[in-house]
Motif scaffolding. Structure first.
Motif, PDB file in Angstrom:
ATOM      1  N   GLU A 159       5.221   1.564 -13.086  1.00  0.00           N
ATOM      2  CA  GLU A 159       5.417   1.292 -11.658  1.00  0.00           C
ATOM      3  C   GLU A 159       4.097   1.357 -10.893  1.00  0.00           C
ATOM      4  O   GLU A 159       3.879   0.590  -9.946  1.00  0.00           O
ATOM      5  CB  GLU A 159       6.417   2.291 -11.079  1.00  0.00           C
ATOM      6  N   ARG A 160       3.206   2.251 -11.311  1.00  0.00           N
ATOM      7  CA  ARG A 160       1.906   2.346 -10.647  1.00  0.00           C
ATOM      8  C   ARG A 160       1.085   1.081 -10.919  1.00  0.00           C
ATOM      9  O   ARG A 160       0.412   0.561 -10.018  1.00  0.00           O
ATOM     10  CB  ARG A 160       1.162   3.587 -11.144  1.00  0.00           C
ATOM     11  N   ILE A 161       1.143   0.580 -12.145  1.00  0.00           N
ATOM     12  CA  ILE A 161       0.442  -0.663 -12.497  1.00  0.00           C
ATOM     13  C   ILE A 161       0.985  -1.832 -11.673  1.00  0.00           C
ATOM     14  O   ILE A 161       0.229  -2.624 -11.110  1.00  0.00           O
ATOM     15  CB  ILE A 161       0.562  -0.942 -13.999  1.00  0.00           C
ATOM     16  N   MET A 180       0.836  -1.203   0.000  1.00  0.00           N
ATOM     17  CA  MET A 180       0.000   0.000   0.000  1.00  0.00           C
ATOM     18  C   MET A 180       0.872   1.255   0.000  1.00  0.00           C
ATOM     19  O   MET A 180       0.584   2.232  -0.722  1.00  0.00           O
ATOM     20  CB  MET A 180      -0.924  -0.001   1.218  1.00  0.00           C
ATOM     21  N   GLU A 181       1.946   1.227   0.772  1.00  0.00           N
ATOM     22  CA  GLU A 181       2.859   2.373   0.798  1.00  0.00           C
ATOM     23  C   GLU A 181       3.529   2.552  -0.565  1.00  0.00           C
ATOM     24  O   GLU A 181       3.693   3.680  -1.056  1.00  0.00           O
ATOM     25  CB  GLU A 181       3.913   2.166   1.890  1.00  0.00           C
ATOM     26  N   LYS A 182       3.902   1.435  -1.181  1.00  0.00           N
ATOM     27  CA  LYS A 182       4.524   1.495  -2.506  1.00  0.00           C
ATOM     28  C   LYS A 182       3.549   2.080  -3.535  1.00  0.00           C
ATOM     29  O   LYS A 182       3.946   2.878  -4.400  1.00  0.00           O
ATOM     30  CB  LYS A 182       4.971   0.099  -2.933  1.00  0.00           C
ATOM     31  N   LEU A 183       2.277   1.691  -3.454  1.00  0.00           N
ATOM     32  CA  LEU A 183       1.272   2.213  -4.377  1.00  0.00           C
ATOM     33  C   LEU A 183       1.074   3.712  -4.176  1.00  0.00           C
ATOM     34  O   LEU A 183       0.929   4.471  -5.150  1.00  0.00           O
ATOM     35  CB  LEU A 183      -0.049   1.469  -4.185  1.00  0.00           C
ATOM     36  N   THR A 184       1.071   4.146  -2.921  1.00  0.00           N
ATOM     37  CA  THR A 184       0.915   5.576  -2.631  1.00  0.00           C
ATOM     38  C   THR A 184       2.060   6.377  -3.243  1.00  0.00           C
ATOM     39  O   THR A 184       1.852   7.433  -3.860  1.00  0.00           O
ATOM     40  CB  THR A 184       0.867   5.811  -1.112  1.00  0.00           C
ATOM     41  N   MET A 185       3.287   5.856  -3.102  1.00  0.00           N
ATOM     42  CA  MET A 185       4.447   6.540  -3.669  1.00  0.00           C
ATOM     43  C   MET A 185       4.399   6.517  -5.192  1.00  0.00           C
ATOM     44  O   MET A 185       4.718   7.527  -5.849  1.00  0.00           O
ATOM     45  CB  MET A 185       5.729   5.870  -3.173  1.00  0.00           C
TER      46      MET A 185
END
Length: 325
Positions: free
Chosen positions: A299-301, A252-257
């Motif tokens: 990266e978002r995907i 979740m943190e990675k997705l937020t970034m």
């Protein structure tokens, strides 16, 4: 009979093992599903990237005709456009193969034409975390611990039955004797009177024999083994739940970034495109902005797909994946 008392527990074992296999299949299908959604999203991204590069190639040619840019600039953009076309071809082939893999896993013919519900989504949806359950509820819902608990109970009963066969057996007996003519009142034709007796019969085995002793020891050892495996399974499940919960939070943190980086990349590309059209920014800067935009989208995907899989693995760790749920 003693075996019949164990039968209900034994009948519960196959469904528990089935639930474990079912949970594994669900996670495998989830992985194949989100892989297709991810590839489809990257396919659309490749189309957009190729379109940007071909448009830039056209604009650079116009600038060359106007005498403000050179053929070297055109070639530089053309190379990138060709790379984008190749990326698009690979993406389309990857999507076809991924769908064939999903068809195989769900039992459809490989050539089946399927369209997934999330395949055309503009953004891969964010997977919400299920409420974290207390650990005892997790133990009761996980098929592994259910199977081990049932097996432990079965062999524990088996050991008790084997031990009971080695213990003294007590039986209560009683009977009533009546005669007609009545021998207790002379030669009288009546049923008044008779003889009643009761007793206790005890059978004490002096020698158990090797077979009975071995049967008890074997059942006791099996029960102890399953008890130990059950305790080990509980510790591993606690570790799994904790680990998958942490992995979900990290995803979740990675997705937020990744989402924040994508916003910056889109703004950077917009500014570079406007500057190029105004003649104050060169083609190299636009190419760099487009490449950064492509990477940020990719990266978002990946981050959204990773989050979906983290949520699926957390559900499995908590025992929330079952055909009966």
């Amino acid at each position: 009979s003693p075996p019949n008392r164990r039968a209900p527990r034994a009948e519960e074992l196959p469904p528990s093992r089935y639930d474990q296999e079912y949970a594994d299949i669900i996670v495998d299908v989830d992985q194949a599903y989100w892989q297709i959604v991810s590839i489809a999203a990257k396919n659309r991204l490749a189309e957009s990237y190729a379109s940007l590069l071909h448009q830039l190639e056209h604009d650079v040619r116009v600038s060359v005709d106007a005498g403000v840019m050179t053929e070297a600039d055109v070639l530089q953009v053309k190379v990138k456009a060709n790379e984008a076309d190749m990326l698009l071809t690979k993406s389309r082939n990857g999507l076809t193969l991924a769908k064939m893999l999903l068809c195989k896993r769900i039992g459809l013919p490989l050539e089946s034409e399927i369209v997934l519900a999330d395949e055309g989504a503009e953004m891969i949806p964010v997977a919400e975390k299920d409420p974290v359950k207390d650990i005892e509820s997790v133990y009761s819902d996980r098929p592994e611990t259910r199977s081990l608990s049932l097996a432990s109970g079965i062999y524990d009963k088996k050991a008790k039955i084997a031990r009971a066969d080695m213990l003294p057996k007590v039986a209560l007996t009683a009977n009533l004797l009546m005669t007609n003519p009545n021998a207790f009142h002379g030669i009288s034709h009546s049923w008044n009177g008779g003889m009643f007796n009761a007793g206790v019969m005890v059978s004490v085995p002096l020698f158990h024999g090797f077979e009975a002793t071995n049967k008890y020891r074997k059942a006791k050892a099996e029960a102890t083994l399953y008890d130990s495996q059950y305790d080990d399974a509980r510790e591993l499940i606690l570790l799994q739940v904790t680990q998958q919960d942490k992995l979900y939070d990290e995803a979740m943190e990675k997705l937020t970034m990744a989402s924040s980086n994508l916003d910056s990349a889109e703004e950077n590309l917009r500014s570079a495109t406007v500057g190029f059209e105004a003649g104050v920014i060169d083609a190299d800067t636009v190419l760099a902005a487009q490449t950064a935009w492509l990477q940020a989208h990719s990266e978002r995907i990946d981050a959204a797909t990773e989050l979906q899989m983290a949520a699926a693995n957390l559900r499995k760790a908590q025992g929330d994946i079952s055909e009966n749920k």
